[in-house]
Design a protein around this motif. Structure first.
Motif, PDB file in Angstrom:
ATOM      1  N   GLY A 175     -46.294  94.734 -66.201  1.00  0.00           N
ATOM      2  CA  GLY A 175     -45.318  95.484 -66.974  1.00  0.00           C
ATOM      3  C   GLY A 175     -43.879  95.048 -66.761  1.00  0.00           C
ATOM      4  N   THR A 176     -43.624  94.227 -65.762  1.00  0.00           N
ATOM      5  CA  THR A 176     -42.254  93.770 -65.548  1.00  0.00           C
ATOM      6  C   THR A 176     -41.868  92.757 -66.611  1.00  0.00           C
ATOM      7  N   GLN A 177     -40.565  92.601 -66.797  1.00  0.00           N
ATOM      8  CA  GLN A 177     -40.043  91.713 -67.831  1.00  0.00           C
ATOM      9  C   GLN A 177     -39.020  90.768 -67.220  1.00  0.00           C
ATOM     10  N   ARG A 178     -38.998  89.521 -67.723  1.00  0.00           N
ATOM     11  CA  ARG A 178     -38.022  88.528 -67.295  1.00  0.00           C
ATOM     12  C   ARG A 178     -37.455  87.857 -68.531  1.00  0.00           C
ATOM     13  N   GLU A 179     -36.128  87.881 -68.672  1.00  0.00           N
ATOM     14  CA  GLU A 179     -35.480  87.286 -69.826  1.00  0.00           C
ATOM     15  C   GLU A 179     -35.081  85.844 -69.507  1.00  0.00           C
ATOM     16  N   ILE A 180     -35.438  84.930 -70.405  1.00  0.00           N
ATOM     17  CA  ILE A 180     -35.149  83.509 -70.235  1.00  0.00           C
ATOM     18  C   ILE A 180     -34.257  83.086 -71.398  1.00  0.00           C
ATOM     19  N   PRO A 181     -32.971  82.845 -71.141  1.00  0.00           N
ATOM     20  CA  PRO A 181     -32.079  82.440 -72.229  1.00  0.00           C
ATOM     21  C   PRO A 181     -32.415  81.037 -72.725  1.00  0.00           C
ATOM     22  N   LEU A 182     -32.306  80.836 -74.029  1.00  0.00           N
ATOM     23  CA  LEU A 182     -32.525  79.529 -74.646  1.00  0.00           C
ATOM     24  C   LEU A 182     -31.152  78.977 -74.999  1.00  0.00           C
ATOM     25  N   LYS A 183     -30.691  78.010 -74.211  1.00  0.00           N
ATOM     26  CA  LYS A 183     -29.325  77.521 -74.366  1.00  0.00           C
ATOM     27  C   LYS A 183     -29.215  76.217 -75.126  1.00  0.00           C
ATOM     28  N   LYS A 184     -30.360  75.604 -75.437  1.00  0.00           N
ATOM     29  CA  LYS A 184     -30.349  74.349 -76.195  1.00  0.00           C
ATOM     30  C   LYS A 184     -30.923  74.586 -77.585  1.00  0.00           C
ATOM     31  N   ALA A 185     -30.606  73.697 -78.504  1.00  0.00           N
ATOM     32  CA  ALA A 185     -31.095  73.832 -79.882  1.00  0.00           C
ATOM     33  C   ALA A 185     -32.609  73.667 -79.960  1.00  0.00           C
ATOM     34  N   VAL A 186     -33.168  72.794 -79.115  1.00  0.00           N
ATOM     35  CA  VAL A 186     -34.616  72.579 -79.091  1.00  0.00           C
ATOM     36  C   VAL A 186     -35.083  72.710 -77.648  1.00  0.00           C
ATOM     37  N   GLN A 187     -36.049  73.565 -77.424  1.00  0.00           N
ATOM     38  CA  GLN A 187     -36.610  73.793 -76.091  1.00  0.00           C
ATOM     39  C   GLN A 187     -38.116  73.565 -76.166  1.00  0.00           C
ATOM     40  N   VAL A 188     -38.628  72.663 -75.348  1.00  0.00           N
ATOM     41  CA  VAL A 188     -40.052  72.386 -75.318  1.00  0.00           C
ATOM     42  C   VAL A 188     -40.692  73.228 -74.219  1.00  0.00           C
ATOM     43  N   ILE A 189     -41.818  73.850 -74.570  1.00  0.00           N
ATOM     44  CA  ILE A 189     -42.597  74.645 -73.631  1.00  0.00           C
ATOM     45  C   ILE A 189     -43.902  73.911 -73.376  1.00  0.00           C
ATOM     46  N   GLY A 190     -44.265  73.751 -72.111  1.00  0.00           N
ATOM     47  CA  GLY A 190     -45.515  73.085 -71.759  1.00  0.00           C
ATOM     48  C   GLY A 190     -45.655  72.941 -70.263  1.00  0.00           C
ATOM     49  N   ARG A 191     -46.697  72.211 -69.838  1.00  0.00           N
ATOM     50  CA  ARG A 191     -46.904  72.071 -68.402  1.00  0.00           C
ATOM     51  C   ARG A 191     -46.364  70.765 -67.834  1.00  0.00           C
ATOM     52  N   PRO A 251     -47.185  75.370 -65.542  1.00  0.00           N
ATOM     53  CA  PRO A 251     -48.291  74.536 -65.069  1.00  0.00           C
ATOM     54  C   PRO A 251     -49.597  75.314 -64.988  1.00  0.00           C
ATOM     55  N   SER A 252     -50.222  75.477 -66.112  1.00  0.00           N
ATOM     56  CA  SER A 252     -51.493  76.188 -66.214  1.00  0.00           C
ATOM     57  C   SER A 252     -52.421  75.373 -67.100  1.00  0.00           C
ATOM     58  N   ALA A 253     -53.696  75.362 -66.761  1.00  0.00           N
ATOM     59  CA  ALA A 253     -54.679  74.630 -67.565  1.00  0.00           C
ATOM     60  C   ALA A 253     -54.754  75.175 -68.989  1.00  0.00           C
ATOM     61  N   ASN A 254     -54.323  76.406 -69.231  1.00  0.00           N
ATOM     62  CA  ASN A 254     -54.348  77.013 -70.567  1.00  0.00           C
ATOM     63  C   ASN A 254     -53.190  76.557 -71.450  1.00  0.00           C
ATOM     64  N   VAL A 255     -52.233  75.823 -70.863  1.00  0.00           N
ATOM     65  CA  VAL A 255     -51.048  75.368 -71.584  1.00  0.00           C
ATOM     66  C   VAL A 255     -51.093  73.846 -71.667  1.00  0.00           C
ATOM     67  N   SER A 256     -50.860  73.302 -72.859  1.00  0.00           N
ATOM     68  CA  SER A 256     -50.854  71.852 -73.051  1.00  0.00           C
ATOM     69  C   SER A 256     -49.611  71.232 -72.418  1.00  0.00           C
ATOM     70  N   ARG A 257     -49.669  69.917 -72.213  1.00  0.00           N
ATOM     71  CA  ARG A 257     -48.541  69.219 -71.590  1.00  0.00           C
ATOM     72  C   ARG A 257     -47.238  69.477 -72.356  1.00  0.00           C
ATOM     73  N   HIS A 258     -47.273  69.318 -73.652  1.00  0.00           N
ATOM     74  CA  HIS A 258     -46.167  69.680 -74.542  1.00  0.00           C
ATOM     75  C   HIS A 258     -46.770  70.637 -75.558  1.00  0.00           C
ATOM     76  N   HIS A 259     -46.697  71.914 -75.274  1.00  0.00           N
ATOM     77  CA  HIS A 259     -47.435  72.934 -76.015  1.00  0.00           C
ATOM     78  C   HIS A 259     -46.760  73.279 -77.348  1.00  0.00           C
ATOM     79  N   CYS A 260     -45.483  73.665 -77.270  1.00  0.00           N
ATOM     80  CA  CYS A 260     -44.759  74.061 -78.479  1.00  0.00           C
ATOM     81  C   CYS A 260     -43.273  73.880 -78.244  1.00  0.00           C
ATOM     82  N   GLU A 261     -42.504  74.047 -79.306  1.00  0.00           N
ATOM     83  CA  GLU A 261     -41.055  73.986 -79.150  1.00  0.00           C
ATOM     84  C   GLU A 261     -40.406  75.114 -79.933  1.00  0.00           C
ATOM     85  N   VAL A 262     -39.302  75.598 -79.379  1.00  0.00           N
ATOM     86  CA  VAL A 262     -38.498  76.624 -80.023  1.00  0.00           C
ATOM     87  C   VAL A 262     -37.249  75.924 -80.542  1.00  0.00           C
TER      88      VAL A 262
END
Length: 175
Positions: free
Chosen positions: A12-28, A37-48
């Motif tokens: 139930g806890t929350q953590r806010e992560i600011p996005l300071k760049k125009a393109v941010q890649v999420i992955g492991r 770093p989780s087996a459920n997440v691809s190396r380059h999973h998605c981008e915001v």
């Protein structure tokens, strides 16, 4: 435009992560701005992608998919309050402080996805956030079910999830 992703954890806890760049890649992969770093997440999973016209999310060919409001997407415009799910984690998009209030129970109920969702025991139960510090291994108190998140840069949104404790490395698969 101030854009952030609020991680809602299983406890139930929350953590806010600011996005300071125009393109941010999420992955492991280590070169991702938001590293999970989780087996459920691809190396380059998605981008915001944050632009003058709004915020969009694009899947980068991930194995387990990227979801917005429980719908698997390839690319989608996202709005404040949208739920972004990947690798058993749920984030809420916050733009210019909206939404102000996030109900953790509703987010976890409404945001986790079906078959791609990991079993309850493998979903992280808490994440610790440290900002402005260099990336470092999780503290000894961390366990595989209590990952840590380290924001390793003041001028970007690099964040690193560490799901493994040093003592447990032998029993865990290599990522």
């Amino acid at each position: 435009m101030n854009v952030s992703m609020v991680l809602v954890q299983a406890d139930g806890t929350q953590r806010e992560i600011p996005l300071k760049k125009a393109v941010q890649v999420i992955g492991r992969q280590t070169d991702c701005q938001l590293r999970i770093p989780s087996a459920n997440v691809s190396r380059h999973h998605c981008e915001v992608i944050v632009s003058d016209s709004g915020v969009s999310l694009r899947d980068l060919g991930s194995s387990n998919g990227t979801f917005v409001n429980k719908q698997r997407i390839q690319q989608a415009q996202v709005a404040p309050g949208d739920l972004v799910s990947l690798g058993g984690l749920v984030f809420v998009l916050r733009v210019d402080g909206k939404p102000e209030f996030i109900d953790s129970d509703d987010v976890l109920e409404d945001g986790l996805v079906g078959p791609e969702e990991p079993m309850e025991s493998s979903r992280p139960s808490s994440v610790t956030v440290s900002t402005g510090q260099p990336a470092r291994p999780a503290a000894k108190a961390a366990t595989p079910n209590k990952p840590s998140l380290v924001d390793s840069s003041e001028d970007s949104s690099v964040a690193d999830f560490d799901f493994l404790d040093d003592d447990d490395d032998k029993s865990q698969p290599k990522l």
